[in-house]
Structures are given as structure tokens and as C-alpha cells.
Design a protein around this motif. Structure first.
Motif, PDB file in Angstrom:
ATOM      1  N   LEU A 829     -47.666 -72.906  56.160  1.00  0.00           N
ATOM      2  CA  LEU A 829     -48.477 -74.069  57.147  1.00  0.00           C
ATOM      3  C   LEU A 829     -48.316 -72.657  58.228  1.00  0.00           C
ATOM      4  CD1 LEU A 829     -49.755 -76.698  57.888  1.00  0.00           C
ATOM      5  CD2 LEU A 829     -47.977 -77.029  58.334  1.00  0.00           C
ATOM      6  N   THR A 830     -50.104 -72.374  58.399  1.00  0.00           N
ATOM      7  CA  THR A 830     -50.387 -71.680  59.625  1.00  0.00           C
ATOM      8  C   THR A 830     -51.151 -72.409  61.132  1.00  0.00           C
ATOM      9  OG1 THR A 830     -52.761 -70.885  58.852  1.00  0.00           O
ATOM     10  CG2 THR A 830     -50.757 -69.767  58.600  1.00  0.00           C
ATOM     11  N   GLN A 831     -51.511 -74.087  60.354  1.00  0.00           N
ATOM     12  CA  GLN A 831     -52.658 -74.742  61.348  1.00  0.00           C
ATOM     13  C   GLN A 831     -51.388 -76.025  61.333  1.00  0.00           C
ATOM     14  OE1 GLN A 831     -56.154 -74.008  61.069  1.00  0.00           O
ATOM     15  NE2 GLN A 831     -57.197 -72.752  62.733  1.00  0.00           N
ATOM     16  N   HIS A 856     -44.007 -68.413  60.696  1.00  0.00           N
ATOM     17  CA  HIS A 856     -45.405 -67.890  59.788  1.00  0.00           C
ATOM     18  C   HIS A 856     -47.037 -69.358  60.700  1.00  0.00           C
ATOM     19  CE1 HIS A 856     -43.935 -66.316  56.044  1.00  0.00           C
ATOM     20  NE2 HIS A 856     -43.332 -67.454  55.726  1.00  0.00           N
ATOM     21  N   LEU A 857     -46.121 -70.138  61.336  1.00  0.00           N
ATOM     22  CA  LEU A 857     -47.031 -71.329  62.044  1.00  0.00           C
ATOM     23  C   LEU A 857     -48.012 -70.413  63.186  1.00  0.00           C
ATOM     24  CD1 LEU A 857     -47.692 -74.453  62.174  1.00  0.00           C
ATOM     25  CD2 LEU A 857     -46.266 -74.674  64.025  1.00  0.00           C
ATOM     26  N   GLN A 858     -49.440 -70.855  63.475  1.00  0.00           N
ATOM     27  CA  GLN A 858     -49.470 -69.929  64.233  1.00  0.00           C
ATOM     28  C   GLN A 858     -50.871 -70.778  65.356  1.00  0.00           C
ATOM     29  OE1 GLN A 858     -53.060 -67.880  62.261  1.00  0.00           O
ATOM     30  NE2 GLN A 858     -51.632 -66.385  61.254  1.00  0.00           N
ATOM     31  N   GLU A 883     -42.692 -65.573  66.267  1.00  0.00           N
ATOM     32  CA  GLU A 883     -42.724 -64.380  66.029  1.00  0.00           C
ATOM     33  C   GLU A 883     -44.718 -64.560  66.036  1.00  0.00           C
ATOM     34  OE1 GLU A 883     -41.505 -62.863  62.518  1.00  0.00           O
ATOM     35  OE2 GLU A 883     -39.303 -63.090  63.158  1.00  0.00           O
ATOM     36  N   THR A 884     -45.425 -65.544  65.090  1.00  0.00           N
ATOM     37  CA  THR A 884     -46.720 -66.011  65.403  1.00  0.00           C
ATOM     38  C   THR A 884     -47.741 -66.664  66.066  1.00  0.00           C
ATOM     39  OG1 THR A 884     -46.034 -67.663  63.493  1.00  0.00           O
ATOM     40  CG2 THR A 884     -46.070 -65.063  62.980  1.00  0.00           C
ATOM     41  N   LEU A 885     -47.109 -67.635  66.184  1.00  0.00           N
ATOM     42  CA  LEU A 885     -47.468 -68.721  66.548  1.00  0.00           C
ATOM     43  C   LEU A 885     -47.847 -68.153  68.765  1.00  0.00           C
ATOM     44  CD1 LEU A 885     -48.267 -71.635  66.948  1.00  0.00           C
ATOM     45  CD2 LEU A 885     -46.155 -72.401  68.062  1.00  0.00           C
ATOM     46  N   ASP A 911     -46.674 -63.302  77.599  1.00  0.00           N
ATOM     47  CA  ASP A 911     -45.569 -64.959  77.312  1.00  0.00           C
ATOM     48  C   ASP A 911     -45.679 -64.831  75.495  1.00  0.00           C
ATOM     49  OD1 ASP A 911     -44.556 -65.374  79.533  1.00  0.00           O
ATOM     50  OD2 ASP A 911     -46.321 -66.151  79.869  1.00  0.00           O
ATOM     51  N   GLY A 912     -47.242 -64.390  74.795  1.00  0.00           N
ATOM     52  CA  GLY A 912     -47.121 -64.450  72.974  1.00  0.00           C
ATOM     53  C   GLY A 912     -47.949 -65.505  73.062  1.00  0.00           C
ATOM     54  N   VAL A 913     -47.635 -66.480  74.249  1.00  0.00           N
ATOM     55  CA  VAL A 913     -48.885 -68.154  73.594  1.00  0.00           C
ATOM     56  C   VAL A 913     -49.777 -68.046  74.882  1.00  0.00           C
ATOM     57  CG1 VAL A 913     -46.842 -69.181  75.246  1.00  0.00           C
ATOM     58  CG2 VAL A 913     -47.357 -70.529  72.803  1.00  0.00           C
TER      59      VAL A 913
END
Length: 994
Positions: A829-831, A856-858, A883-885, A911-913
């Protein structure tokens, strides 16, 4: 004018509207018993042997018939039976073979308890322990049978005076002149319930509810017609009923009250002339079986025995009137109260809805019965159809298929239901046993009624005038045999398929008794290859003649050419042989035409936006809720979307096998060539973007076709499946799962938005959902139970779901916990969209706790979930370490100004988000402002408008505040543009235009 045409024009008959409809006098008196009963319809013949047989071969299947209940009207006929005299009881007690009769009763009861396949496959609600409503029986006379019928319609039939109603147990009461009745002829058209009544009579006797007779011996006239060897009555009985071998020798001397049942007299050719059938009074004398029947009816053989004969109307005259003590006509359910009673009892049986909870099952059953009753009260066409008990059975079977099917076995299709229904009622009978052609009844129906049905489908009409009937039935009549067959069809079968129209202004037209039957027979007409041009028919006949003649002549010429110099003649006749072979190749074009017709009808663009066919069938049975159409209002165009689906269903192996039993042969090679011819066209058109309802019809067609290889190729070409807004009943979910299971390819997108899904639906679709990359489940009222199924789906090793949308579902706190567990262990799941799912702070907290374990979630959407600052900031803090969100949607939540400032301070590079909360980002417009407004506009019909208005007001206030804080003219222009969009939305919201 040829003599054949003169015979046609002078045919001694009334008009098609002058048939003796059994609905006459339906408002009159009645006396109807209700007891444990059998399958409605003509199920076959009375058994002649008690040896073990397969269940599917069992012709009769009554239940144990325990606990009789009487439903009585205001009939003046008494159903009370005189009890046997003491002398008779003592005589029976002293007879040594009373034990043999008890064994006979037990064997008959066991035999009649078998169910046919058609009954067993439709669940416990259709078991033979279900209650049964007896049809109305009216006393008749030979004069009424022979008298031409008046011009009848459904309306004026209801106003006719009622003839004498008589109960089943009163058939052998004394007649009007006080004479004891010994021979009774019970007649009725196909589907009125003759065999069911006979089964009930036998079972009643087996359980002591028919004390008038001490011994009942049923015979099947169909089996008797197949026996050509001479046999005595004694041998005939003992051969079929071994328990009676000690009783038969003293039948005449013991003075037993015996009842012979002769079921299906139309199967026998009886000759009552002395020159044709000699007199026989000796039960031990071997004679033809037909002679035994004739002498029993003459009362020359066992004169004290009672006899009841069942037959179709056309064969009533085969027995001279002087040998008949009473004529009785079975008139079906000529009262809507009987129809309602049948449906209530049939649809309310335990286990009808499978494994559902008791409360939910009862509520659904009661709702079905209520809707059906309301439709019957409207006096719609279904009321006229259900006067035939067999059609009541078809209605109940179809409703069971539509509402209570949780999994679809390969053999259970809608086409299969209709094919089995026809087998139950026709069972391979010939139309007229005296006709040398011995054409089966179903084959004749396919050639004649099928032609009428097909022409109606092609011209998109359902009402037929008398001229239409004459064109289809009479225009090609050439011989005396054809005219005789037509007369038999009119008297015995016509009413089964066609009935007078009940719509005002159309009383003198005819419609198909069940609308879907028109499409079924039209499909059968086409698939059987009956739709031929004049050139094709002439070419076929010519090729057959030349094929036979040329072979014989060629042999003679080859012999002669060896003596005479005529070597060119064999060459000539070899050329004649080429014509049949050439025509066989040209005849193969018929299959291309069938395939082309099927493909074109399946993808008609004018039918693209109708309801899917399963909903159409449901509406035709239960009606459409709402105000009735005004008589002057223009009717909707007729829709025939079942026609191509039935064509595919008829080509399935199982249905072809059943039709073979009915005399309608469809060869394997023909089915293969039709499938091959239509494969490219169907797959090419199916690959186009079909509307959801049309796509559901396409999937249902593939299910009905029952060709796994064909279905696999068709499904493999579908990368996106959009069924949004299709009401996905358990049946439709089962069909979708069954069809998609023919392949294992990944599906790019499956859109099931607003499809009335529940946890059971997700369980059924589980194998399909595993293979979907983008899964849309918005607007389905999916609660915590459904989320538990989704958790199992996302945790499965083979799960391919990368985008999951659950917006506008009541997920709640518990559902959020299940989804959080799924996030922790899922790898695909990514979304994930949980927009407007009533999470609240506890739900968001549960997701935040497990989010760190996901890799894996983005993108995560938690908008419109009543989140406060603490919950929103908690989710963002976890997202910052993910890591990916990189994107979290938090708009339309209860976030304060302080929370907004804290979230605005987030920077993607630091902040990466990015948190999407408002339409602003500090002193600039958010890059996602159009996305947020589009989400609001798209979901507004499902959200609380007042709350949306308040949030839009806050957004507008925030825009104005941010605009005042910037001096950049370019940014001010951007703010003004977004403000205008928000104001426009607010204005439309207040006006109600949005």
C-alpha cells in the motif's frame, strides 16, 4: 388457390383471442386446501416401478405431507368424506394381504419424496417439505369443452359467473343426478398443476387422508405408450408394484375400493371402437397396454374400480363422453389471494436466505413478500401470469437466485433456471402423439412462438395483435398435419406462453406471460438456426435432395458407363455431389450470423445507460416503487438486454444437454463455431470503456456463457473494471468473483464506489481484491466488520493493492484499529484515503501508533474526521520520521489557529512531510488548493452541508487574513482568485444549486 391454403382459410377455429382462458370466474367461490406438497408444474409421469432409480430420474416428488391445513373460501362443496363402513373395515381386517397394502403405501410415499434436480439446486426454501397451495378445480362438461369460447380478455373474464368449484377429495362424489361417479377426467393446460394434484392425492392416500379408497394404483401413460408387448393387467401391476403380487389375484373378488390413476392420457392413442380394441374382462388375459386402459374406462374390466385420468384439453375427446362420470378443469391460481398465499409460504421457509442471521433473514423475506404482494394488488401483468402455479414457482426460484445466492455454482445460471423450468413443464413431450412427425412440444414452440418472440425483439415490441399471431403461426401452414398440430398447440400450450394484455387500451392484444420468456425463446429461435432466409431454406432442401439422389444415380451410371461410352455422365453427377458440400460451407455462415447478432445485441449503445439486467428482472417481478404511470403518458422504449445473454447461456454445455432432452438439439460443433466467430468482436468491444451497468451485463453474459477459455481471454483484456453505482447484491458479487477467477492477472483499477457493499461482499470478492492495484471502496457503509476483512486482505502475502480509498464510510475507532494493524504488516500500500470516516482522535491515535512499522505508505488522507490539534500533531510527528510518507491530508478537521501555525511551519525539505490543512501555506496560496476544493465539491452530496459551510467560511477568513499579510502583488492576485472560487462555492451552497 391450393387445397392447403383453402384448408388454412377454412380452419374450424375461433380467433386467437377466443381461447378458453382459465381465469374465468376467478372472483368466485373456492375451496382450497394447503398441505405439505410438491413441485409446481408438470414434472413428469407417475412411476411404474419401485426399483431404485437415480434421483434425477424420479418423475414425482411429493413430500411426506404431514400436518394438513385447510384454506377455505365460500364454496358450497363439502370436502368431508364418508368414513368406511364397519363392514368394510372388518373385511379389510380379515384380508391376509393388508400388510402388503401398507408396504405399498410406504413404497409410494418413499418414491414420491424424491426431488428433481431443478428443485434441489435452489436451496432449502424449495424443498418438498414446503407447504403447497392447491389450484382451483372447477367442474366442467363435454359441451363446455367442445363449445367455441367467447372473445375473452382478462378483464371481462373476472366478471363472468363462476362455475361449480369442487375440491380434490370430492371428485368422486355423486353427480347432479345422484349417480355414483366412477371415471373422472381431470384436464388442464400445461403448467396448471395436474401432476402436482395427482401427487398430492397419492400422498394423501399413503398417509390415510383419502379413506374413500383402500388401494391406489398409479400408472404413467407415457410409460405405457413405450410398451408394445402384450401384457395382462395382473402382470402389469405386479411388474410395477411388487408388493401387490398377493393382492392382485383377488382384486375382483375381494371387493376392495380401488382407484386407478392414469396420468398423461395424451401420450396414448386409444381406440374405443370394438373393431379397434376388443372387449376384455379377464385381468389375466394378455392384451396391449392401450387395450387395458380402454377396457378399464369401458368398465368391462374391474367395473367397480374408480379411475381418474389426467390429460391436456386436446386429448379430452379421445374418451367418449358416455364413459366419463365427471369432467374437472384445473384453473390454476385464478385468485390473487391464492397467489399471495403461495408466495408467502414459499418465500418464508427457514433457510431461504442461507447463512444470514435469523433477524436479518426474516426481515428480508418479509420485505420480499410485501413488495410482491403490492405488485400483485396493482393487477399488473404478473397477476395474469401467476394464475399458472408453474409460473409462481419460476417467480420464487428467480427471487431466490437474485436475493439469496451467496456463491454461484457453475451450473446455476439464469438461463439454466429458465431451461430447467421448461424441462419441468414439458419433459420432452411430443405435441401430438397421433401425428406421424412426433415433433416435440418444445421444438414446435421454438419454431413458432420463438419466431414471434424474435420478431418482437427486433422491432422492440412486447404487445402482439391477432394479425401478428396469424403471421407467425398460420401463414406457412401447408398440410393437414400442420393444421392439426396448430390446433393442439392452441388448446394445450398457447396460454402457457402468451396471455391477454392487462394495460388499458390493449385488452385485445397479447403479451408473453413472463416478459423474460420472450427474450429466452427469441434466443432459442436464433441459436437453433431457425432464422433463415428463403434462399437458405430452399438451398438446404435442395442440397439434401441432390445429395440423396446423386449418390444413387452415380452408382447406376458408373455401372452403365462400363458398357456404354458415357464416361461424361459420372463427371456430371460428381459435380452434383459438390453442391451439398458447398452448401454445408455456406451454411456455416449461419453461425457467423448468430455470433454477429449476439455481439451486436450485447453492446447496443442505446441500452448503455439502462439498469443492469438483474435489476431489470427484479423490477419486473417486484414492480417499481413510486407513483404509477398516467395512462396518457408515453411509455418508455422496450429494452431487450437479456436476449444476447440468453443466447450465450443456451450455448453452455449443461443447457444444451437439457434442451436435447426437450427435442431441441444444438451440436457441440455448432456451439464451438459460434463461440469462435464472436470471440474477436466481443473481446474488442468489451475492451472499450463501457458504462458500469453495461459492464455488469457483460460480466453476467460471460458467467451465463459458461465457457471458461472464452471468459479468460475476455477478462484478460480488462485492465480496469468500473462498477461504480451498480448495486452489488450477493449474486452480482458472486458473478464478478466467478468470472474474474478464470484468470490470475493483476487488475489496474477496480472501482466499487457506492455499490452497497458489506463485509459479506468483501468476503466473496476477496480473491479479486487481492489482485487489484487501485481499489475504490468509497460510499459503501463499510463499518468495523468490513475493516476486519480489509485488514485480512492487506496482510495477505499475495496482496497487490497499492491505492485504497475508503472515503465516506463509517469506519469508526474500531475499524481504524483494524486498519492500523493492516498498515503495520502490509508491503504494497502506498496511498490510503480515510476521508470522512468518523475516526476521531482515538482512531487517528491508533493509526499513528502502527504507522511507524509501515515502510511503504506515501500518502495518507485523514481529512474531515473531527481531529483536534493533539491528534493531528501526533500523526504529523510520526509522519516526519517515516521513510516514505510525504503527504498527510488534514483539512476540514477541528484544528485551531495554534495547530495551524504549527503545521504551517513544516517544510518538505527539512521535515520530509507536507500537511495539507488549509488553502494557504504561510503567506502564499497552497499548491494543493484546487485539489482540496475539488474534494469538497465531489463529496458535498454526502457531507453535512452546514458543517461544510462553516469550514468554507473559515477557509475564506484564512485566505483574507493571509492576503492582508503579503505585499507581493502576484501573491495577492492568487489569493483573490482562490477567494473568488470559495465565495462562488458558498453562494451555490446557500442557493442549493451545488
Amino acid at each position: 388457390m391450393s387445397r392447403a391454403m383453402q384448408c388454412q382459410s377454412c380452419l374450424p377455429r375461433g380467433s386467437w383471442a377466443q381461447l378458453p382462458w382459465s381465469l374465468a370466474g376467478s372472483r368466485g367461490a373456492r375451496s382450497v386446501s394447503v398441505c405439505a406438497a410438491a413441485v409446481p408444474g408438470e414434472l413428469g409421469s407417475v412411476p411404474l416401478a419401485l426399483s431404485p432409480v437415480p434421483r434425477e430420474a424420479c418423475p414425482y416428488s411429493p413430500s411426506s405431507c404431514r400436518g394438513c391445513v385447510h384454506y377455505q373460501g365460500d364454496s358450497q362443496e363439502s370436502s368431508a368424506q364418508p368414513s368406511p363402513s364397519r363392514h368394510g373395515q372388518s373385511q379389510l381386517r380379515n384380508v391376509a394381504f393388508s400388510g402388503a397394502i401398507k408396504k405399498h403405501q410406504k413404497s409410494l410415499s418413499a418414491w414420491f419424496s424424491h426431488q428433481p434436480n431443478e428443485e434441489r439446486q435452489f436451496g432449502p426454501s424449495f424443498s418438498l417439505d414446503a407447504v403447497h397451495v392447491d389450484p382451483v378445480i372447477r367442474e366442467s362438461s363435454l359441451e363446455e369443452i367442445l363449445k367455441p369460447s367467447p372473445d375473452l380478455t382478462i378483464q371481462n373474464q373476472l366478471q363472468q359467473p363462476c362455475r361449480k368449484v369442487i375440491s380434490l377429495h370430492s371428485l368422486f362424489d355423486v353427480d347432479a343426478c345422484g349417480r355414483q361417479v366412477k371415471n373422472v377426467v381431470l384436464y388442464g393446460t400445461v403448467g396448471t398443476g395436474k401432476s402436482t394434484l395427482i401427487k398430492k392425492m397419492v400422498v394423501d392416500w399413503c398417509h390415510g387422508r383419502l379413506p374413500r379408497f383402500q388401494l391406489v394404483i398409479p400408472f404413467s401413460c407415457e410409460d405405457l405408450s413405450h410398451s408394445h408387448a402384450h401384457v395382462s393387467l395382473r402382470r402389469l401391476i405386479t411388474k410395477k408394484y411388487q408388493h401387490l403380487r398377493d393382492v392382485v389375484p383377488v382384486l375382483e373378488a375381494s371387493n376392495l375400493r380401488v382407484l386407478f390413476i392414469l396420468n398423461g392420457l395424451e401420450r396414448l392413442n386409444l381406440d374405443f371402437r370394438l373393431a379397434g380394441t376388443e372387449l376384455c374382462c379377464d385381468p389375466n388375459e394378455p392384451v396391449p397396454p392401450s387395450a387395458i386402459v380402454v377396457n378399464l374406462l369401458r368398465k368391462y374390466l374391474l367395473p367397480e374400480a374408480s379411475i381418474i385420468v389426467t390429460t391436456r384439453p386436446s386429448a379430452v375427446r379421445r374418451i367418449p363422453g358416455k364413459y366419463v362420470g365427471r369432467y374437472a378443469e384445473i384453473c390454476g391460481f385464478s385468485d390473487t389471494n391464492l397467489q399471495k398465499l403461495y408466495f408467502q409460504m414459499r418465500l418464508s421457509q427457514p433457510g431461504c436466505s442461507g447463512e444470514e442471521s435469523q433477524d436479518r433473514r426474516s426481515a428480508e423475506q418479509e420485505n420480499l413478500v410485501e413488495m410482491l404482494s403490492r405488485n400483485l394488488e396493482r393487477h399488473n401483468q404478473i397477476t395474469a401470469a401467476c394464475f399458472l402455479p408453474s409460473y409462481c414457482w419460476l417467480v420464487c426460484t428467480t427471487l431466490h437466485f437474485l436475493y439469496f445466492t451467496r456463491t454461484v455454482p457453475p451450473s446455476q445460471t439464469l438461463t439454466g433456471i429458465y431451461t430447467s423450468f421448461l424441462r419441468l413443464n414439458f419433459s420432452g413431450e411430443v405435441l401430438d402423439s397421433s401425428d406421424p412427425t412426433h415433433i416435440s412440444m418444445m421444438k414446435y414452440v421454438a419454431k413458432t412462438v420463438g419466431k414471434l418472440a424474435y420478431e418482437g425483439v427486433m422491432s422492440r415490441k412486447t404487445c402482439f395483435s391477432e394479425e401478428d399471431l396469424q403471421q407467425c403461426f398460420e401463414v406457412e401452414m401447408k398440410t393437414e398435419s400442420e393444421l392439426n398440430l396448430l390446433e393442439v398447440f392452441r388448446s394445450d400450450v398457447f396460454r402457457f406462453f402468451l396471455s391477454p394484455c392487462v394495460q388499458p387500451g390493449k385488452e385485445h392484444t397479447f403479451v408473453f406471460t413472463i416478459p423474460a420468456m420472450q427474450e429466452y425463446l427469441a434466443a432459442l429461435y436464433v441459436v437453433l438456426g431457425e432464422k433463415k432466409t428463403l434462399a437458405q431454406r430452399v438451398g438446404k432442401e435442395l442440397s439434401e435432395v441432390l445429395g440423396k439422389v446423386s449418390e444413387d444415380v452415380a452408382v447406376v451410371v458408373n455401372i452403365v458407363s462400363k458398357v456404354l461410352p458415357l464416361r461424361f455422365l459420372p463427371v456430371l453427377f460428381n459435380l452434383l455431389k459438390i453442391f451439398p458440400r458447398y452448401f454445408s460451407r455456406v451454411g456455416g455462415k449461419d453461425r457467423d450470423t448468430i455470433a454477429h447478432t449476439m455481439a451486436e445485441e450485447l453492446f447496443k449503445e442505446e441500452d448503455y445507460y439502462n439498469d443492469d439486467v438483474l435489476d431489470q428482472i427484479n423490477s419486473s417481478i417486484l414492480g417499481v416503487e413510486g407513483p404509477m404511470r398516467h395512462p396518457d403518458e408515453a411509455p418508455d422504449d422496450e429494452v431487450f438486454e437479456l436476449f444476447p445473454i440468453f443466447m450465450g447461456g443456451i450455448l453452455s454445455r449443461r443447457n444444451r444437454a437439457i434442451l436435447e432432452q426437450l427435442g431441441c438439439s444444438i451440436k457441440n460443433l455448432a456451439a464451438f463455431e459460434i463461440a469462435k466467430a464472436m470471440k474477436k468482436t466481443v473481446i474488442r468491444k468489451g475492451r472499450r470503456g463501457l458504462p458500469p451497468s453495461e459492464l455488469m451485463d457483460y460480466l453476467f453474459f460471460l458467467h451465463e456463457f459458461q465457457n471458461e477459455r472464452f471468459t479468460a481471454e475476455a477478462i484478460r483484456s480488462l485492465r480496469a473494471v468500473n462498477l461504480s453505482s451498480v448495486k452489488m447484491t450477493p449474486l452480482k458479487c458472486s458473478v464478478l468473483a466467478s468470472v474474474m477467477s478464470t484468470t490470475c492477472h493483476e487488475v489496474e483499477e477496480l472501482n466499487l464506489t457506492s455499490c452497497n457493499l458489506d463485509s459479506g461482499s468483501l468476503r466473496t470478492l476477496f480473491p479479486v481484491l487481492l489482485r487489484c492495484k487501485a481499489l475504490h471502496l468509497q460510499l459503501n457503509s463499510l463499518g468495523s466488520d468490513a475493516c476486519k476483512e480489509i485488514r485480512d486482505l492487506l496482510l495477505h502475502d499475495k496482496c497487490a493493492v497499492s491505492s485504497l480509498r475508503l472515503a465516506n464510510n463509517p469506519v469508526g475507532e474500531q475499524g481504524a484499529r483494524y486498519l492500523a494493524e493492516a498498515l503495520a504488516g502490509n508491503r504494497s500500500l502506498t496511498q490510503l484515503s480515510l476521508l470522512h470516516t468518523a475516526l476521531g482522535d482515538p482512531g487517528a491515535e491508533a493509526i499513528a501508533q502502527h504507522l511507524a512499522q509501515n515502510q511503504h505508505l506515501q500518502e495518507l488522507n485523514l481529512g474531515y474526521n473531527s481531529l483536534t490539534d493533539a491528534a493531528a500533531l501526533r500523526v504529523v510527528e510520526v509522519a516526519k520520521r517515516h521513510e516514505t510518507l510525504d503527504k498527510v491530508h488534514l483539512y476540514f478537521n477541528d484544528i485551531s489557529e495554534d495547530g495551524k501555525r504549527a503545521l504551517d511551519s513544516l517544510r518538505m525539505d527539512r521535515d520530509g512531510v507536507r500537511a495539507l490543512v488549509f488553502l494557504t501555506a504561510g503567506t502564499d496560496v497552497s499548491d494543493y488548493w484546487s485539489h482540496i476544493l475539488n474534494v469538497v465539491q465531489r463529496n458535498l452530496p454526502f457531507w453535512d452541508r452546514e458543517r461544510v459551510r462553516q469550514h468554507l467560511a473559515l477557509l475564506l477568513q484564512d485566505l483574507e487574513s493571509s492576503r492582508s499579510q503579503t505585499a507581493n502583488p502576484w501573491r495577492k492576485a492568487k489569493f483573490l482568485r482562490v477567494e473568488s472560487e470559495v465565495k462562488k462555492m458558498l453562494g451555490k451552497l446557500q442557493d442549493g444549486s451545488l
